[in-house]
Design an enzyme around this catalytic site. Structure first.
Site, short mmCIF file in Angstrom:
data_model
loop_
_atom_site.label_atom_id
_atom_site.label_comp_id
_atom_site.label_asym_id
_atom_site.label_seq_id
_atom_site.Cartn_x
_atom_site.Cartn_y
_atom_site.Cartn_z
CB ALA A 30 -87.66 21.08 11.22
CB ALA A 31 -83.41 21.18 7.31
N GLY A 32 -85.59 18.72 6.05
CA GLY A 32 -85.83 17.55 4.92
C GLY A 32 -84.39 17.14 4.36
CB SER A 47 -77.65 11.57 9.37
OG SER A 47 -76.65 10.96 8.78
CE LYS A 64 -83.51 11.68 4.44
NZ LYS A 64 -84.29 12.50 3.45
CG ASP A 101 -86.09 9.83 6.18
OD1 ASP A 101 -86.63 9.22 5.72
OD2 ASP A 101 -85.93 11.23 6.25
N GLY A 121 -81.42 14.54 12.15
CA GLY A 121 -81.78 13.81 13.23
C GLY A 121 -81.68 12.26 12.98
#
Length: 299
Positions: A105-107, A113, A15, A145, A111
């Site tokens: 933890a990448a923005g 998705s 995303k 999200d 997780g």
């Protein structure tokens, strides 16, 4: 006993927040109110999730980023499945197998998705309608999200992620995604933003650009270029390497816009042509072999 149905499978795409405006911090619950145009990446930038129907809920994780994904019993796939089971007593479940390819933890909502993909597979297994309220409720209870990832098409999301707009039908955008291999947790970035409960963001009065009615990639690029990611500056104080990744993209021929996604550390560059995006990805990967670099199409 009738035979079990065959395994089900789906992609869990990255995303990407093409824009991310922070409106302020809500006085009631303290959450940050956001307004964001979200798009999703193509096949080379996503995880894979399958579900083998069975008597018990289980999860196995493999793939290049399986280690950083953490404990399987606390994985968002399991949380989402449990929330949906609470909405549907007797829900048929099984063994999820997650191939983890996205950085953690990448923005880019990896997780989230994955969790949305789990809900889609459980919906198919149980013959649920494509958009039952219980799926959205389970998504909201799983994470901010997850609702926008349930049907991975470009759309606006607002609030703390609970308000998801209709699909907006963006033209395909050639892009390069870069993650420098540094995990960035969301909480420190919001702390660095520094908004008190009830405080509005200084730029909250600037309206988000209108997205409807665009007739091609050039029009979209022109529309979103003046927008911003309000978490980019605070994220740079948490992980200064984000500045290096943005500079690497901006130095590439044909890069029209470079911006951070979510709370970082992944950044994206938008290009006018797929060939330019592929050339840029090859050049950056060769110069920085430790970075995660993918050329893709955002939709």
């Amino acid at each position: 006993m009738p035979p079990l149905p065959p395994p089900l499978a789906t992609r869990a795409p990255a995303k990407i927040n093409l824009t991310l405006h922070v409106l302020g911090r809500r006085p009631g619950d303290g959450y940050h109110a956001l307004e964001s145009l979200v798009a999703f990446a193509g096949p080379r930038a996503g995880d894979l999730l399958s579900l083998e129907p069975g008597p018990a809920l289980a999860l196995s994780v493999s793939g290049p980023t399986a280690g950083p994904a953490g404990r399987t019993d606390d994985n968002l796939v399991m949380r989402a499945a449990r929330h949906l089971a609470a909405e549907h007593p007797g829900l048929r479940v099984g063994h999820f197998r997650l191939v983890k390819r996205l950085p953690v933890a990448a923005g880019i909502g990896g997780g989230s998705s994955d969790a949305a993909a789990a809900l889609r597979l459980l919906g198919r297994l149980n013959g649920l309608s494509p958009d039952p309220p219980s799926l959205m409720e389970a998504a909201r209870r799983t994470g901010a999200d997850v609702p926008v990832c349930l049907d991975p098409q470009a759309r606006m999301m607002r609030g703390a992620g609970e308000a998801v707009g209709p699909a907006v039908g963006l033209p395909a955008l050639p892009a390069v995604l870069i993650n420098p291999g540094v995990p960035v947790e969301t909480a420190p970035v919001f702390r660095a933003l520094g908004l008190a409960v009830g405080e509005a963001h200084p730029l909250a009065g600037q309206a988000h650009p209108e997205i409807a009615g665009l007739d091609g990639p050039e029009a979209l690029l022109a529309r979103i270029a003046p927008a911003r990611n309000d978490l980019e500056a605070p994220a740079l104080t948490v992980a200064p390497v984000i500045g290096d990744t943005l500079a690497a993209l901006r130095d590439q021929p044909g890069c029209r816009l470079a911006r951070m996604s979510g709370s970082g550390a992944t950044v994206f560059g938008l290009f006018a042509h797929r060939s330019a995006a592929r050339r840029a990805a090859r050049a950056i990967a060769a110069a920085q072999p430790g970075w995660w670099v993918r050329a893709t199409l955002l939709r």
